[in-house]
Design a protein around this motif. Structure first.
Motif, PDB file in Angstrom:
ATOM      1  N   LYS A 178      -3.262  -3.059  -1.356  1.00 16.81           N
ATOM      2  CA  LYS A 178      -4.424  -2.706  -0.521  1.00 16.81           C
ATOM      3  C   LYS A 178      -5.543  -3.744  -0.667  1.00 16.81           C
ATOM      4  CE  LYS A 178      -6.745   0.451  -3.680  1.00 16.81           C
ATOM      5  NZ  LYS A 178      -7.250   1.758  -3.943  1.00 16.81           N
ATOM      6  N   ASP A 210      -5.069  11.977 -16.134  1.00 14.58           N
ATOM      7  CA  ASP A 210      -4.012  12.422 -15.200  1.00 14.58           C
ATOM      8  C   ASP A 210      -2.987  13.268 -15.950  1.00 14.58           C
ATOM      9  OD1 ASP A 210      -5.081  10.386 -13.557  1.00 14.58           O
ATOM     10  OD2 ASP A 210      -3.402   9.008 -13.964  1.00 14.58           O
ATOM     11  N   ASN A 244      -4.724  13.323 -10.427  1.00 11.60           N
ATOM     12  CA  ASN A 244      -5.763  12.427 -10.970  1.00 11.60           C
ATOM     13  C   ASN A 244      -7.090  13.190 -10.973  1.00 11.60           C
ATOM     14  OD1 ASN A 244      -4.306  10.286  -8.620  1.00 11.60           O
ATOM     15  ND2 ASN A 244      -4.117   9.851 -10.786  1.00 11.60           N
ATOM     16  N   TRP A 249       5.386  12.095  -5.276  1.00 10.35           N
ATOM     17  CA  TRP A 249       6.067  10.802  -5.168  1.00 10.35           C
ATOM     18  C   TRP A 249       7.517  10.994  -4.727  1.00 10.35           C
ATOM     19  CZ3 TRP A 249       4.644   6.416  -9.058  1.00 10.35           C
ATOM     20  CH2 TRP A 249       3.244   6.363  -9.225  1.00 10.35           C
ATOM     21  N   PRO A 299       6.219   7.506 -14.778  1.00  7.58           N
ATOM     22  CA  PRO A 299       5.283   7.820 -13.690  1.00  7.58           C
ATOM     23  C   PRO A 299       4.530   6.595 -13.194  1.00  7.58           C
ATOM     24  CG  PRO A 299       4.327   8.446 -15.781  1.00  7.58           C
ATOM     25  CD  PRO A 299       5.683   7.900 -16.096  1.00  7.58           C
ATOM     26  N   MET A 300       5.280   5.568 -12.792  1.00  5.56           N
ATOM     27  CA  MET A 300       4.641   4.322 -12.366  1.00  5.56           C
ATOM     28  C   MET A 300       5.428   3.646 -11.249  1.00  5.56           C
ATOM     29  SD  MET A 300       5.182   2.512 -16.089  1.00  5.56           S
ATOM     30  CE  MET A 300       4.477   3.879 -16.969  1.00  5.56           C
ATOM     31  N   TRP A 301       4.692   2.867 -10.457  1.00  9.35           N
ATOM     32  CA  TRP A 301       5.290   2.179  -9.295  1.00  9.35           C
ATOM     33  C   TRP A 301       6.486   1.333  -9.708  1.00  9.35           C
ATOM     34  CZ3 TRP A 301      -0.206  -0.123  -9.099  1.00  9.35           C
ATOM     35  CH2 TRP A 301      -1.107   0.815  -8.577  1.00  9.35           C
ATOM     36  N   GLU A 302       6.402   0.740 -10.896  1.00  8.74           N
ATOM     37  CA  GLU A 302       7.410  -0.250 -11.329  1.00  8.74           C
ATOM     38  C   GLU A 302       8.769   0.370 -11.624  1.00  8.74           C
ATOM     39  OE1 GLU A 302       4.421   0.206 -12.604  1.00  8.74           O
ATOM     40  OE2 GLU A 302       3.330  -1.694 -12.583  1.00  8.74           O
ATOM     41  N   LYS A 305     -15.079  10.818  -8.289  1.00  6.34           N
ATOM     42  CA  LYS A 305     -15.258  10.600  -6.836  1.00  6.34           C
ATOM     43  C   LYS A 305     -14.443  11.605  -6.007  1.00  6.34           C
ATOM     44  CE  LYS A 305     -11.550   7.246  -7.028  1.00  6.34           C
ATOM     45  NZ  LYS A 305     -11.110   5.904  -7.202  1.00  6.34           N
ATOM     46  N   ARG A 355     -10.853  12.780 -11.064  1.00  5.62           N
ATOM     47  CA  ARG A 355     -11.777  11.668 -10.824  1.00  5.62           C
ATOM     48  C   ARG A 355     -13.131  12.208 -10.355  1.00  5.62           C
ATOM     49  NH1 ARG A 355      -7.989   9.929 -12.945  1.00  5.62           N
ATOM     50  NH2 ARG A 355      -6.660   8.159 -12.426  1.00  5.62           N
ATOM     51  N   LYS A 360      -7.271  13.938  -6.944  1.00  6.18           N
ATOM     52  CA  LYS A 360      -6.156  13.633  -6.026  1.00  6.18           C
ATOM     53  C   LYS A 360      -4.871  14.195  -6.601  1.00  6.18           C
ATOM     54  CE  LYS A 360      -7.062   9.184  -6.425  1.00  6.18           C
ATOM     55  NZ  LYS A 360      -6.937   7.726  -6.351  1.00  6.18           N
ATOM     56  N   TRP A 418      -2.720  -0.063 -18.963  1.00  9.56           N
ATOM     57  CA  TRP A 418      -2.531   1.162 -18.164  1.00  9.56           C
ATOM     58  C   TRP A 418      -1.214   1.840 -18.569  1.00  9.56           C
ATOM     59  CZ3 TRP A 418       1.048   3.223 -14.899  1.00  9.56           C
ATOM     60  CH2 TRP A 418       0.626   4.319 -14.142  1.00  9.56           C
TER      61      TRP A 418
HETATM   62  P1  MGP Z   1      -5.167   5.425  -9.913  1.00 12.62           P
HETATM   63  O1  MGP Z   1      -5.315   5.979 -11.270  1.00 12.62           O
HETATM   64  O2  MGP Z   1      -3.902   5.741  -9.192  1.00 12.62           O
HETATM   65  O3  MGP Z   1      -6.352   5.870  -8.969  1.00 12.62           O
HETATM   66  O4  MGP Z   1      -5.255   3.837  -9.964  1.00 12.62           O
HETATM   67  P2  MGP Z   1      -7.954   5.804  -9.108  1.00 12.62           P
HETATM   68  O5  MGP Z   1      -8.381   5.768 -10.535  1.00 12.62           O
HETATM   69  O6  MGP Z   1      -8.495   6.886  -8.258  1.00 12.62           O
HETATM   70  O7  MGP Z   1      -8.313   4.396  -8.485  1.00 12.62           O
HETATM   71  P3  MGP Z   1      -8.170   3.886  -6.963  1.00 12.62           P
HETATM   72  O8  MGP Z   1      -7.808   2.449  -7.103  1.00 12.62           O
HETATM   73  O9  MGP Z   1      -7.071   4.674  -6.281  1.00 12.62           O
HETATM   74  O10 MGP Z   1      -9.489   4.104  -6.297  1.00 12.62           O
HETATM   75  C1  MGP Z   1      -6.226   3.143 -10.716  1.00 12.62           C
HETATM   76  C2  MGP Z   1      -5.633   1.889 -11.282  1.00 12.62           C
HETATM   77  O11 MGP Z   1      -4.651   2.231 -12.267  1.00 12.62           O
HETATM   78  C3  MGP Z   1      -4.890   1.015 -10.305  1.00 12.62           C
HETATM   79  O12 MGP Z   1      -5.729   0.148  -9.580  1.00 12.62           O
HETATM   80  C4  MGP Z   1      -3.971   0.228 -11.241  1.00 12.62           C
HETATM   81  O13 MGP Z   1      -4.712  -0.770 -11.897  1.00 12.62           O
HETATM   82  C5  MGP Z   1      -3.602   1.295 -12.255  1.00 12.62           C
HETATM   83  N1  MGP Z   1      -2.361   1.960 -11.845  1.00 12.62           N
HETATM   84  C6  MGP Z   1      -2.218   3.106 -11.174  1.00 12.62           C
HETATM   85  N2  MGP Z   1      -0.910   3.379 -11.004  1.00 12.62           N
HETATM   86  C7  MGP Z   1      -0.358   4.535 -10.336  1.00 12.62           C
HETATM   87  C8  MGP Z   1      -0.207   2.360 -11.556  1.00 12.62           C
HETATM   88  C9  MGP Z   1       1.203   2.089 -11.692  1.00 12.62           C
HETATM   89  O14 MGP Z   1       2.087   2.843 -11.244  1.00 12.62           O
HETATM   90  N3  MGP Z   1       1.521   0.953 -12.346  1.00 12.62           N
HETATM   91  C10 MGP Z   1       0.568   0.107 -12.878  1.00 12.62           C
HETATM   92  N4  MGP Z   1       0.959  -0.987 -13.489  1.00 12.62           N
HETATM   93  N5  MGP Z   1      -0.752   0.355 -12.760  1.00 12.62           N
HETATM   94  C11 MGP Z   1      -1.131   1.464 -12.105  1.00 12.62           C
END
Ligand code: MGP
Length: 209
Positions: free
Chosen positions: A198, A83, A147, A158, A93-96, A151, A149, A154, A49
């Motif tokens: 979650k 995205d 995003n 942040w 752009p990531m949680w980490e 479905k 998607r 979004k 990812w």
């Molecule tokens: P998503 O792209 O934020 O949303 O996360 P999506 O595709 O609508 O899926 P949903 O789970 O919200 O229904 C999809 C997947 O991308 C997540 O489950 C993680 O595996 C990965 N992912 C998303 N983000 C924002 C991160 C992040 O910041 N760090 C890492 N390591 N993985 C992430």
């Protein structure tokens, strides 16, 4: 040559200089308060990812933002699963990322028909709020993600710290106002740690407005 003639010559030269100096210098660009980086994510399953997050470009002037924006596809034109993320320069752009890890996002969930009406307008308005520092607590803003998607698309805004409730709420209220989201249509704020943990398809929301 008499002294009078020299003075007249000097005056003429001064006049010429005034003609040449243009009071508006069009080469000066308008600086933004922060430098921003636009990222693109495409879901290539052969990569992690994190590796699928690619920098498109960084900019720190109004002019460079518009030339980038006018050059790339609209969010609504991206393929499903892709995205765009716009973050302050230096924040990934990531949680980490150190700046994001205690934070969360205001989440705007769009239904399918909004891809045609609202998606591009919302995304541009959010970008302009970010780079124009529209929030009183702009320092708390890290960036925004759209995003695409199947479905439902979004958009997430942040912020740095999910426990700074006043800053989070001010940003959320301003966002609703700027996007002209009806007061009855609630948006929720999710701490990243709750999104990560979650247990079901529903993430707990820390604030709703
Ligand atoms: P998503 O792209 O934020 O949303 O996360 P999506 O595709 O609508 O899926 P949903 O789970 O919200 O229904 C999809 C997947 O991308 C997540 O489950 C993680 O595996 C990965 N992912 C998303 N983000 C924002 C991160 C992040 O910041 N760090 C890492 N390591 N993985 C992430």
């Amino acid at each position: 040559m008499s002294t009078n003639n020299i003075e007249t010559e000097n005056e003429r030269n001064e006049d010429k200089e005034q003609d040449i100096v243009d009071p508006v210098d069009f080469s000066i660009k308008h600086p933004l308060q922060n430098k921003w980086t636009l990222w693109y994510f495409e879901n290539d399953r052969t990569n992690t990812w994190e590796k699928n997050q690619k920098v498109i470009a960084s900019f720190d002037t109004v002019e460079d933002f518009w030339s980038l924006y006018n050059h790339i596809k609209l969010a609504s034109e991206l393929r499903q699963g892709c995205d765009y993320s716009l973050f302050k320069h230096g924040v990934r752009p990531m949680w980490e990322d150190e700046t994001n890890k205690r934070g969360g996002r205001w989440l705007i969930s769009l239904d399918r028909k909004q891809r045609g009406n609202d998606l591009d307008r919302f995304w541009l308005d959010i970008i302009l709020c970010l780079i124009g520092e529209a929030f009183e607590n702009s320092d708390d803003v890290c960036g925004a993600v759209v995003n695409i998607r199947s479905k439902g698309d979004k958009i997430g805004i942040w912020t740095k710290n999910a426990t700074r409730s006043e800053a989070v709420l001010e940003i959320g209220r301003k966002l609703k106002e700027r996007l002209r989201i009806k007061p009855k249509d609630q948006i929720g704020y999710q701490a990243h740690k709750d999104t990560i943990d979650k247990a079901s398809s529903m993430t707990k929301t820390s604030y709703n407005i």
